[in-house]
Structure formats: C-alpha cells, structure tokens
Design a protein around this motif. Sequence first.
Motif, short mmCIF file in Angstrom:
data_model
loop_
_atom_site.label_atom_id
_atom_site.label_comp_id
_atom_site.label_asym_id
_atom_site.label_seq_id
_atom_site.Cartn_x
_atom_site.Cartn_y
_atom_site.Cartn_z
N GLU A 1 4.27 -39.59 7.71
CA GLU A 1 3.72 -38.27 7.37
C GLU A 1 2.44 -38.50 6.58
OE1 GLU A 1 6.74 -35.62 5.55
OE2 GLU A 1 8.03 -37.36 5.66
N TYR B 1 4.82 -31.71 16.58
CA TYR B 1 5.77 -30.59 16.51
C TYR B 1 5.55 -29.61 15.36
CZ TYR B 1 8.36 -33.58 13.19
OH TYR B 1 8.73 -34.38 12.13
N PHE C 1 8.52 -39.90 15.99
CA PHE C 1 8.62 -41.32 15.64
C PHE C 1 8.61 -42.18 16.91
CE2 PHE C 1 13.09 -42.27 16.73
CZ PHE C 1 13.61 -41.00 16.83
N SER D 1 14.49 -46.03 11.16
CA SER D 1 15.80 -46.27 11.76
C SER D 1 15.73 -47.57 12.55
CB SER D 1 16.24 -45.11 12.66
OG SER D 1 15.24 -44.83 13.63
N GLU E 1 14.25 -41.99 4.48
CA GLU E 1 12.84 -41.72 4.22
C GLU E 1 12.41 -42.45 2.96
OE1 GLU E 1 11.87 -37.87 2.48
OE2 GLU E 1 10.05 -37.77 3.70
P1 ADP Z 1 9.93 -34.17 5.95
O1 ADP Z 1 8.67 -33.44 5.52
O2 ADP Z 1 11.15 -33.33 5.81
O3 ADP Z 1 10.08 -35.48 5.29
P2 ADP Z 1 8.73 -34.36 8.61
O4 ADP Z 1 9.24 -33.52 9.73
O5 ADP Z 1 7.43 -33.99 8.01
O6 ADP Z 1 9.89 -34.44 7.52
O7 ADP Z 1 8.60 -35.88 9.10
C1 ADP Z 1 9.71 -36.54 9.61
C2 ADP Z 1 9.29 -37.81 10.32
O8 ADP Z 1 10.45 -38.58 10.55
C3 ADP Z 1 8.66 -37.56 11.70
O9 ADP Z 1 7.63 -38.48 11.95
C4 ADP Z 1 9.86 -37.80 12.62
O10 ADP Z 1 9.50 -38.14 13.95
C5 ADP Z 1 10.50 -38.97 11.91
N1 ADP Z 1 11.88 -39.24 12.32
C6 ADP Z 1 12.85 -38.36 12.68
N2 ADP Z 1 13.96 -39.01 13.05
C7 ADP Z 1 13.70 -40.35 12.92
C8 ADP Z 1 14.45 -41.53 13.17
N3 ADP Z 1 15.68 -41.50 13.63
N4 ADP Z 1 13.84 -42.72 12.92
C9 ADP Z 1 12.58 -42.78 12.45
N5 ADP Z 1 11.85 -41.70 12.23
C10 ADP Z 1 12.39 -40.50 12.45
#
Ligand code: ADP
Length: 435
Positions: free
Chosen positions: A123, A175, A192, A240, A328
């Motif tokens: 992010e 998205y 991701f 992940s 995260e």
């Molecule tokens: P937040 O602001 O709640 O932290 P965001 O939607 O801004 O979440 O960002 C989430 C990120 O995590 C995106 O890049 C998404 O593709 C990624 N993500 C979601 N699921 C996984 C996963 N299983 N492994 C790695 N990254 C993931």
Amino acid sequence: MTADLAEFARAKNVKYFMISYTDLFGGQRAKLVPAQAIADMQKDGAGFAGFATWLDLTPAHPDMLAVPDPDSVIQLPWKPDVAWVAANCIMDDKEVDQAPRNTLKRLIAEAASDGMHVKTGVEAEFFLISPDGKTISDEYDTASKPCYDQQAVMRRYDVIAEICDHMLALGWGAYQNDHEDANGQFEMNWAFDDALATADKHSFFKFMVKSIAEKHGLRATFMPKPFQGLTGNGCHAHISVWDKAGKTNVFADNAMELGLSAKGKNFLGGIMKHASALAAITNPTVNSYKRINAPRTISGATWAPNTVTWTGNNRTHMVRVPGPGRFELRLPDGAANPYLLQAVIIAAGLDGIRSKADPGKRYDIDMYQHGHTVKGAPKLPLNLLDALREFDKDKSLKAALGEEFSSAYLKLKHQEWNSYASHFTQWERDHTLDI
Ligand code: ADP
Ligand code: MG
Ligand code: MG
Ligand code: MG
Ligand code: MG
C-alpha cells in the motif's frame, strides 16, 4: 507476455525501451534504447557506470550491464511509444550481488528451494503537492480529519482516475482509491502477486504516479513524513506464503488462532525477531524516523507503530493479522526500496520458519493509549543510525541478504547518516546560541 522484446516492439508499436534498474537507495536508473537496438541489448544488456549511482562501486570497476527481464515489460499507458522493462545487473559475467533486484531474486529462489512461494501486496501511500515541493497542492484540503474525504478525492479525480485506469488496463486488479489520513494524501490499491511481480509493480507504480502528477502540473511524493504534524506515507506490506505451485495458501489454517498456520506464525516470529534490524531497510532514510515514533498528528493518530508487537485486526501495532492466511507489516514507509522491502521480509521470514521462531504474546490493546502497560516489547529504532547499528549487529539477517549486499548497504547508508549529522540546522542554533 513475450520473451522477445523486438517482437513486443513490433506488435505494440513501441519505439523506445526504458531499460531500468534500481540502486541501493531505491533510485530507478534507465537508458532509453531505440527498438532497433533492443535485440542486442536483450542479450548483452545496456552498459552503465555503476559507481555513478547508489551502488558501492568505483570508476575503476568495469561496465555494469543491465540485462532486461522480458517478463517485467510494460508499455507506458500514458506514452505508448515507450516500454519500461526492469533489468538485472551483471558485471564480469556475474550477477552484481548488491543490486537489489538480484538480492530479491536470490531470496525468492531460496524460499522456492524450501518449497515456498511468497505472495505480497503493498500500500504505497503518497501526497500530491505543489511543484516546488513546499505545500500540499489543494488549498481546500484543510479538514482536521481528512481520511476518506469524498470532496477532496473528487478534486483530484483527474489524476487518480487516470492512474487507476492505467492499472486496470495493465490487468493489475486495481480495486479502490481513497483520500488518506493526511491533507493531500492518497492511496490506491491493486491485487497482491508473487513477490518479484509486486516489487516490479511497486517500482512502476511510483514512476507512473510521479509521471501522471507531473502531467497535471503537480508533484507526487512518497517521502515518509513530508509535513510535520500530518500523518506520513506508509507502505504497509501484506504477506502470505503458498505451496510451490502457488495454489494453496500455507499460511491459512482456520483451526489456528486468527486463521494463521504454524508456518505463518513462525514466519511472523522471524519478522518480530529481526524487526529492529530490518527497519534499516523498511525505513531507510533520516526522515523515516519522524513517521514511526511520531507524536500524535492533528488527525488524532500516527497510523505508524513504535513498538515490536503484533495483534489481530487492530491498527495500532507493528503487525496486524487482518484475516486468515496473511499478515500485514505496518512498519515500512514510502522510502522503502521496492526490491529490498520484499527481500528483507523473505529473509527474516525464512529464518523464522527454519528456527521455528515464536512471535511472542499477541496484544489486543490500543497501543497508542495503553502501550506503556506492555513490558518487555522492544522499541523500534529512534533514528537511522540506531537502525543501521541494529542491522549491523544482526549477523543472520546480514548473511541471509548476502555479505556483499549488506556491507555495501551499510557503507552507503552510514555515509548518508554522516552527511546528515554534519549538516547545521536552525534547531541547534535555537537551542544552543545563548547557552
Ligand atoms: P488495508 O488498508 O486494510 O491494510 P488494503 O486493501 O489497502 O488494506 O491493502 C491490502 C493489500 O493486501 C492489497 O495489496 C491486497 O491485494 C493484499 N492482500 C490481500 N490478501 C493477501 C494475501 N493473501 N497475501 C498477500 N497480500 C494480500
Ligand atoms: Mg558515456
Ligand atoms: Mg490500505
Ligand atoms: Mg493507508
Ligand atoms: Mg494497511
């Protein structure tokens, strides 16, 4: 994707290739090569004087060759005459170990040899500012709690939608886009992917955001804390690990606490164990330490951690487990080198898995309010020098990233610290003149 760049040029009417590599400080360095010359360059690489960029090399070293990786090629959506392609650095027929993309590729190969396939998302927050870099660019963007400000994001619709349209056209799975927690700050999210693909996209995203902002007479900055008192630019990483084929998420286990498998816990344990040292890479600038360890901002929170702790779906800790099968890391900032960010996460995580590291106690408290009640959790480094010293002390992390890389990185970053420390500031005059 085509493996033959000359063929790619013919099919897409590309006139120039931007053969691009990333140096230790995250700078993208490129040569603009006409399509007529790309066949030879794809084989032999484009020549660079490596020492002229942030790599630990001298003018006595031979040419460094940047050999394009055709899997990474992207036709610039805003200038289709040109295609960007990430390159790997070679010297004397060998990979340059300190070059960040090589470092990441080595760690990905190591994870693969243990049957693991790391997938990540980032992010990469940024500000849209005035061309002189001094102020945010939207004079109406003054709310004291501007997160998700509907009116403010629409005033920048032309910039944000143009970038998002490009990500959609590139098939990145864009998205959502929003105004973030600081005045003038935005975030755009896409799906991701494999760690190397995410690092390439992250690099290209920064290039694209800056380019589109300039096209609109603005400037984009990913600087960790560009304005005192406003929330800084984070670059959270979501992680992940999947099986070798990339089909099954081996971090997911619904029978376990927060849906994180034993393997996921151990990987997290590695991140916790090496956190203070890896900050030297996830938070690589003098300015980075004004984002973490920050006093409250005018919006009410810093959104950045100051202690090595983890939790469930709670945004006040260094690591958050937002849902099953991933976690995260909220530590990295906008100055993090896209390749080294992924590399250091994998290095720490692999060590965690191999040593069956325990991430320690999970805290579900509000760290901003009640952090003082946590005893024994390490504090993150307070400045770049502390972080570099922690990194230097962490022998296993340095070894995992490679001795050549680690010593080059430490050398150039210590030089940067020394340059900062010898710079005279108004603060010291204000606090010392009448002593
Ligand atoms: P937040 O602001 O709640 O932290 P965001 O939607 O801004 O979440 O960002 C989430 C990120 O995590 C995106 O890049 C998404 O593709 C990624 N993500 C979601 N699921 C996984 C996963 N299983 N492994 C790695 N990254 C993931
Ligand atoms: Mg020359
Ligand atoms: Mg987000
Ligand atoms: Mg954010
Ligand atoms: Mg986040």
